[in-house]
Design an enzyme around this catalytic site. Sequence first.
Site, mmCIF file in Angstrom:
data_model
loop_
_atom_site.group_PDB
_atom_site.id
_atom_site.type_symbol
_atom_site.label_atom_id
_atom_site.label_comp_id
_atom_site.label_asym_id
_atom_site.label_seq_id
_atom_site.Cartn_x
_atom_site.Cartn_y
_atom_site.Cartn_z
ATOM 1 N N HIS A 140 0.825 -1.203 0.000
ATOM 2 C CA HIS A 140 0.000 0.000 0.000
ATOM 3 C C HIS A 140 0.865 1.260 0.000
ATOM 4 O O HIS A 140 2.017 1.229 0.448
ATOM 5 C CB HIS A 140 -0.891 0.041 1.251
ATOM 6 C CG HIS A 140 -1.975 -0.973 1.270
ATOM 7 N ND1 HIS A 140 -2.231 -1.776 2.362
ATOM 8 C CD2 HIS A 140 -2.900 -1.315 0.329
ATOM 9 C CE1 HIS A 140 -3.260 -2.578 2.098
ATOM 10 N NE2 HIS A 140 -3.671 -2.322 0.875
ATOM 11 N N CYS A 227 -2.677 0.333 9.766
ATOM 12 C CA CYS A 227 -3.631 -0.662 9.230
ATOM 13 C C CYS A 227 -4.728 -1.032 10.224
ATOM 14 O O CYS A 227 -5.840 -1.382 9.828
ATOM 15 C CB CYS A 227 -2.902 -1.956 8.844
ATOM 16 S SG CYS A 227 -1.736 -1.807 7.503
#
Length: 233
Positions: A140, A227
């Site tokens: 990501h 996250c």
Amino acid sequence: MDRQPINISKAGEQHHQYENALKKMGYSIRRLPETPELPDGVFVEDAAVVFDELAIITRPGAESRRPETETMAEVLKEYRELHHIEAPGTVDGGDVLVLGKNVYIGISQRTNREAIRQFGQILKPFGYNVHGIEVTDCLHLKTALTPLEDDLLLINPDWVDGDIFEDYHTISVHPDEPYGANVMRRDNWALCPEAFPRTAELLAERGYDVITVDQSEMAKAEAGLTCCSVIVE
């Protein structure tokens, strides 16, 4: 990343330490209902992106993860007006970096240009500018950089083009700690995985009050600190 078995008991203990660290930084914790049938559900950041004016419920790139957004939407509707990314758009929240009125979205294995287009449509009335960025060598965008201040970014320049952020000051992570760029900051607190002592030292040298947590089990699934939470101010 080569996959290793995750010790569930140890992961739970580490997640509890993470929650305690967030409390120390001044946050209150609200847990979503348990969904043991959704093993990636602990990575709540990917299910939603929260702005001052609204929240966007994502459509994760992995089909198996899309049901995770249901419980997230049920909670977030208490705090924000909700907008949803629709097919064929796919986006993980870990690819979305918000810097004031600029929103940078990683084009990755999980996030496509159609989702970025939809983000732009949703956010344009509120004065946001949305930018797509190619992500390489990491899962990501926020694996490669996170903000320390409004104009200061911690970045791994090997994974994202730092020239894109020429209007910001940047600090590069030590090459021995490529995953060290994913940190969390609030007020003068800075939260950093204990696996990255050089990053913790860098943050301390800049005057932050550094908290370190063991995130070794979550890291086996390529998880960073951001996250495992969705921040609602």
